[in-house]
Motif scaffolding. Structure first.
Motif, PDB file in Angstrom:
ATOM      1  N   VAL A  45       0.796  -1.128   0.050  1.00 48.32           N
ATOM      2  CA  VAL A  45      -0.001  -0.041   0.025  1.00 48.32           C
ATOM      3  C   VAL A  45       0.905   1.096   0.013  1.00 48.32           C
ATOM      4  O   VAL A  45       0.584   2.238  -0.612  1.00 48.32           O
ATOM      5  N   ALA A  46       1.850   1.318   0.651  1.00 50.72           N
ATOM      6  CA  ALA A  46       2.936   2.439   0.913  1.00 50.72           C
ATOM      7  C   ALA A  46       3.459   2.745  -0.541  1.00 50.72           C
ATOM      8  O   ALA A  46       3.484   3.799  -0.918  1.00 50.72           O
ATOM      9  N   ILE A  47       3.791   1.485  -1.144  1.00 52.23           N
ATOM     10  CA  ILE A  47       4.613   1.804  -2.522  1.00 52.23           C
ATOM     11  C   ILE A  47       3.381   2.247  -3.570  1.00 52.23           C
ATOM     12  O   ILE A  47       3.656   3.027  -4.358  1.00 52.23           O
ATOM     13  N   ALA A  48       2.255   1.548  -3.620  1.00 52.49           N
ATOM     14  CA  ALA A  48       1.220   2.225  -4.246  1.00 52.49           C
ATOM     15  C   ALA A  48       1.068   3.796  -4.266  1.00 52.49           C
ATOM     16  O   ALA A  48       0.687   4.471  -5.124  1.00 52.49           O
ATOM     17  N   LEU A  49       0.883   4.250  -2.933  1.00 51.69           N
ATOM     18  CA  LEU A  49       0.657   5.505  -2.504  1.00 51.69           C
ATOM     19  C   LEU A  49       1.872   6.385  -2.969  1.00 51.69           C
ATOM     20  O   LEU A  49       1.457   7.512  -3.688  1.00 51.69           O
ATOM     21  N   VAL A  50       3.026   6.140  -2.817  1.00 49.43           N
ATOM     22  CA  VAL A  50       4.316   6.747  -3.434  1.00 49.43           C
ATOM     23  C   VAL A  50       4.079   6.944  -4.899  1.00 49.43           C
ATOM     24  O   VAL A  50       4.270   7.815  -5.466  1.00 49.43           O
ATOM     25  N   LEU A  51       3.966   5.658  -5.607  1.00 49.28           N
ATOM     26  CA  LEU A  51       3.752   5.742  -7.149  1.00 49.28           C
ATOM     27  C   LEU A  51       2.561   6.952  -7.694  1.00 49.28           C
ATOM     28  O   LEU A  51       2.808   7.474  -8.548  1.00 49.28           O
ATOM     29  N   ALA A  52       1.482   6.793  -6.809  1.00 51.09           N
ATOM     30  CA  ALA A  52       0.309   7.465  -7.160  1.00 51.09           C
ATOM     31  C   ALA A  52       0.809   8.979  -6.962  1.00 51.09           C
ATOM     32  O   ALA A  52       0.273   9.652  -7.899  1.00 51.09           O
ATOM     33  N   MET A  53       1.216   9.157  -5.920  1.00 50.02           N
ATOM     34  CA  MET A  53       1.582  10.631  -5.770  1.00 50.02           C
ATOM     35  C   MET A  53       2.567  11.158  -6.590  1.00 50.02           C
ATOM     36  O   MET A  53       2.579  12.393  -7.182  1.00 50.02           O
ATOM     37  N   VAL A  54       3.781  10.490  -6.835  1.00 52.97           N
ATOM     38  CA  VAL A  54       4.662  10.768  -8.048  1.00 52.97           C
ATOM     39  C   VAL A  54       4.027  11.040  -9.463  1.00 52.97           C
ATOM     40  O   VAL A  54       4.223  11.952 -10.090  1.00 52.97           O
ATOM     41  N   ALA A  55       3.073  10.044  -9.828  1.00 47.08           N
ATOM     42  CA  ALA A  55       2.170  10.004 -11.091  1.00 47.08           C
ATOM     43  C   ALA A  55       1.195  11.622 -11.017  1.00 47.08           C
ATOM     44  O   ALA A  55       1.380  12.299 -12.067  1.00 47.08           O
ATOM     45  N   VAL A  56       0.893  11.923  -9.953  1.00 47.53           N
ATOM     46  CA  VAL A  56      -0.109  13.084  -9.860  1.00 47.53           C
ATOM     47  C   VAL A  56       0.824  14.486  -9.956  1.00 47.53           C
ATOM     48  O   VAL A  56       0.546  15.213 -10.736  1.00 47.53           O
ATOM     49  N   ALA A  57       2.027  14.220  -9.133  1.00 50.77           N
ATOM     50  CA  ALA A  57       3.149  15.345  -9.248  1.00 50.77           C
ATOM     51  C   ALA A  57       3.519  15.754 -10.590  1.00 50.77           C
ATOM     52  O   ALA A  57       3.608  16.820 -11.277  1.00 50.77           O
ATOM     53  N   ARG A  58       3.602  14.651 -11.565  1.00 51.44           N
ATOM     54  CA  ARG A  58       4.387  14.643 -12.731  1.00 51.44           C
ATOM     55  C   ARG A  58       3.136  14.982 -13.628  1.00 51.44           C
ATOM     56  O   ARG A  58       3.123  15.981 -14.734  1.00 51.44           O
ATOM     57  N   ALA A  59       2.028  14.502 -13.565  1.00 52.50           N
ATOM     58  CA  ALA A  59       0.947  14.916 -14.410  1.00 52.50           C
ATOM     59  C   ALA A  59       0.309  16.160 -14.351  1.00 52.50           C
ATOM     60  O   ALA A  59      -0.166  16.849 -15.239  1.00 52.50           O
ATOM     61  N   SER A  60       0.395  16.653 -12.902  1.00 49.36           N
ATOM     62  CA  SER A  60      -0.257  18.235 -12.820  1.00 49.36           C
ATOM     63  C   SER A  60       1.133  19.353 -12.857  1.00 49.36           C
ATOM     64  O   SER A  60       0.776  20.188 -12.738  1.00 49.36           O
ATOM     65  N   GLY A  61       2.018  18.692 -13.371  1.00 43.93           N
ATOM     66  CA  GLY A  61       3.407  19.828 -13.507  1.00 43.93           C
ATOM     67  C   GLY A  61       3.966  20.375 -12.243  1.00 43.93           C
ATOM     68  O   GLY A  61       4.596  21.409 -12.527  1.00 43.93           O
ATOM     69  N   LEU A  62       3.646  19.620 -11.194  1.00 43.53           N
ATOM     70  CA  LEU A  62       4.376  20.187  -9.754  1.00 43.53           C
ATOM     71  C   LEU A  62       5.851  19.991 -10.064  1.00 43.53           C
ATOM     72  O   LEU A  62       6.402  19.017 -10.671  1.00 43.53           O
ATOM     73  N   THR A  63       6.581  20.952  -9.611  1.00 46.70           N
ATOM     74  CA  THR A  63       8.125  21.153  -9.971  1.00 46.70           C
ATOM     75  C   THR A  63       8.883  20.494  -8.682  1.00 46.70           C
ATOM     76  O   THR A  63       8.217  20.432  -7.579  1.00 46.70           O
ATOM     77  N   VAL A  64      10.152  20.126  -8.706  1.00 46.10           N
ATOM     78  CA  VAL A  64      10.799  19.632  -7.578  1.00 46.10           C
ATOM     79  C   VAL A  64      10.846  20.712  -6.671  1.00 46.10           C
ATOM     80  O   VAL A  64      10.791  20.381  -5.317  1.00 46.10           O
ATOM     81  N   ALA A  65      11.016  21.965  -6.678  1.00 49.19           N
ATOM     82  CA  ALA A  65      10.802  22.957  -5.892  1.00 49.19           C
ATOM     83  C   ALA A  65       9.523  23.176  -5.118  1.00 49.19           C
ATOM     84  O   ALA A  65       9.385  23.408  -4.075  1.00 49.19           O
ATOM     85  N   GLU A  66       8.415  23.086  -5.932  1.00 49.96           N
ATOM     86  CA  GLU A  66       6.989  22.924  -5.303  1.00 49.96           C
ATOM     87  C   GLU A  66       6.895  22.007  -4.287  1.00 49.96           C
ATOM     88  O   GLU A  66       6.281  22.057  -3.292  1.00 49.96           O
ATOM     89  N   LEU A  67       7.411  20.810  -4.464  1.00 52.15           N
ATOM     90  CA  LEU A  67       7.514  19.623  -3.669  1.00 52.15           C
ATOM     91  C   LEU A  67       8.448  19.736  -2.480  1.00 52.15           C
ATOM     92  O   LEU A  67       8.141  18.962  -1.514  1.00 52.15           O
ATOM     93  N   GLY A  68       9.336  20.674  -2.552  1.00 51.39           N
ATOM     94  CA  GLY A  68      10.174  20.885  -1.524  1.00 51.39           C
ATOM     95  C   GLY A  68      11.309  19.986  -1.720  1.00 51.39           C
ATOM     96  O   GLY A  68      12.069  19.690  -0.516  1.00 51.39           O
ATOM     97  N   LEU A  69      11.538  19.454  -2.927  1.00 53.10           N
ATOM     98  CA  LEU A  69      12.588  18.538  -3.126  1.00 53.10           C
ATOM     99  C   LEU A  69      13.948  19.000  -3.896  1.00 53.10           C
ATOM    100  O   LEU A  69      14.758  18.210  -4.107  1.00 53.10           O
ATOM    101  N   ALA A  70      13.783  20.399  -4.261  1.00 57.67           N
ATOM    102  CA  ALA A  70      14.985  21.042  -4.867  1.00 57.67           C
ATOM    103  C   ALA A  70      16.342  20.716  -3.740  1.00 57.67           C
ATOM    104  O   ALA A  70      16.427  21.091  -2.764  1.00 57.67           O
ATOM    105  N   ARG A  71      17.440  20.384  -4.607  1.00 57.24           N
ATOM    106  CA  ARG A  71      18.457  19.868  -4.035  1.00 57.24           C
ATOM    107  C   ARG A  71      19.159  21.133  -3.188  1.00 57.24           C
ATOM    108  O   ARG A  71      19.753  20.665  -1.981  1.00 57.24           O
ATOM    109  N   GLY A  72      19.100  22.520  -3.695  1.00 57.50           N
ATOM    110  CA  GLY A  72      19.508  23.600  -2.768  1.00 57.50           C
ATOM    111  C   GLY A  72      18.863  23.544  -1.391  1.00 57.50           C
ATOM    112  O   GLY A  72      19.468  24.463  -0.814  1.00 57.50           O
TER     113      GLY A  72
END
Length: 240
Positions: A45-72
């Motif tokens: 279930v955890a893996i499925a949820l992560v994959l679903a969230m990644v899919a939504v992030a990509r499909a909705s155009g969220l950037t790594v900065a909006e997700l709080g994952l920018a390397r800086g």
């Protein structure tokens, strides 16, 4: 013709609202699967949820900065997680040295190797990362597009509170501790659920504050991991 700025904003907000509905649907399905249909398949279930969230992030155009994952932002996120981690550790130490507090905690048996595996592997991979990506990552970012940081914080924290309803109705050390104080009747269970939703809503507000202030998803991840990990160690230490 190029779209006017106002028209583009309306399209973006409308799209974000639709993706939020998708996210809520994913959260409901994952929650029911985890607590009612497939309680023994937490990892899947955890893996499925992560994959679903990644899919939504990509499909909705969220950037790594909006997700709080920018390397800086990584180092700053870890620094912001340090203070709440220290507070949690000190609070657990206080419980252990004050008998009146220690007696209120329901102890849990098991080996220390099992505790280490849960704290170092199970909690981060099966609970902390999936929940933080879902609530302080994708949900917070989409709600911020819709109404700004305040709406994002309140909305994602409310969802985080409701996410814990089914868990509060089940077993586990925290629920056993609450049952010892409140009892096992319907009214006691309702009070336990309401208390759990309130506490996790407030925790969500704090985690969102860490996310917004640091600009990094690593800040709430670190704090969330510290709380759950310290709590896991605490219930194995009481009474020993």
């Amino acid at each position: 013709m190029a779209a006017e700025p106002g028209e583009t904003a309306r399209v973006d907000v409308a799209s974000a609202r639709l993706w939020l509905l998708v996210v809520v649907g994913c959260l409901v399905v994952a929650n029911v699967l985890q607590h009612r249909i497939l309680p023994g398949a937490t990892g899947a279930v955890a893996i499925a949820l992560v994959l679903a969230m990644v899919a939504v992030a990509r499909a909705s155009g969220l950037t790594v900065a909006e997700l709080g994952l920018a390397r800086g932002t990584w180092a700053r996120g870890l620094r912001w997680a340090a203070a709440p981690t220290a507070v949690v550790v000190l609070a657990c130490a206080l419980v252990l040295v004050v008998p009146a507090l220690e007696q209120r905690i329901a102890p849990v048996g098991g080996s220390w190797s099992g505790v280490a595996a849960r704290v170092l592997v199970g909690l981060p991979l099966l609970t902390v990362v999936p929940e933080e990506l879902a609530f302080r990552g994708v949900t917070w970012a989409l709600l911020r597009r819709v109404g700004g940081a305040r709406v994002a914080t309140l909305g994602s924290s409310m969802l985080f509170g409701f996410w814990h309803v089914l868990g509060a109705m089940g077993g586990g050390p925290a629920n056993e501790t609450a049952a010892g104080a409140l009892g096992d009747g319907d009214a006691a269970i309702a009070a336990r659920v309401a208390g759990t939703v309130l506490v996790t809503f407030l925790a969500g507000l704090l985690l969102c504050a860490l996310r917004a202030g640091s600009g990094s998803l690593l800040a709430p991840i670190g704090a969330h991991w510290a709380v759950n990990g310290a709590g896991t160690v605490l219930v194995h230490l009481v009474g020993r």
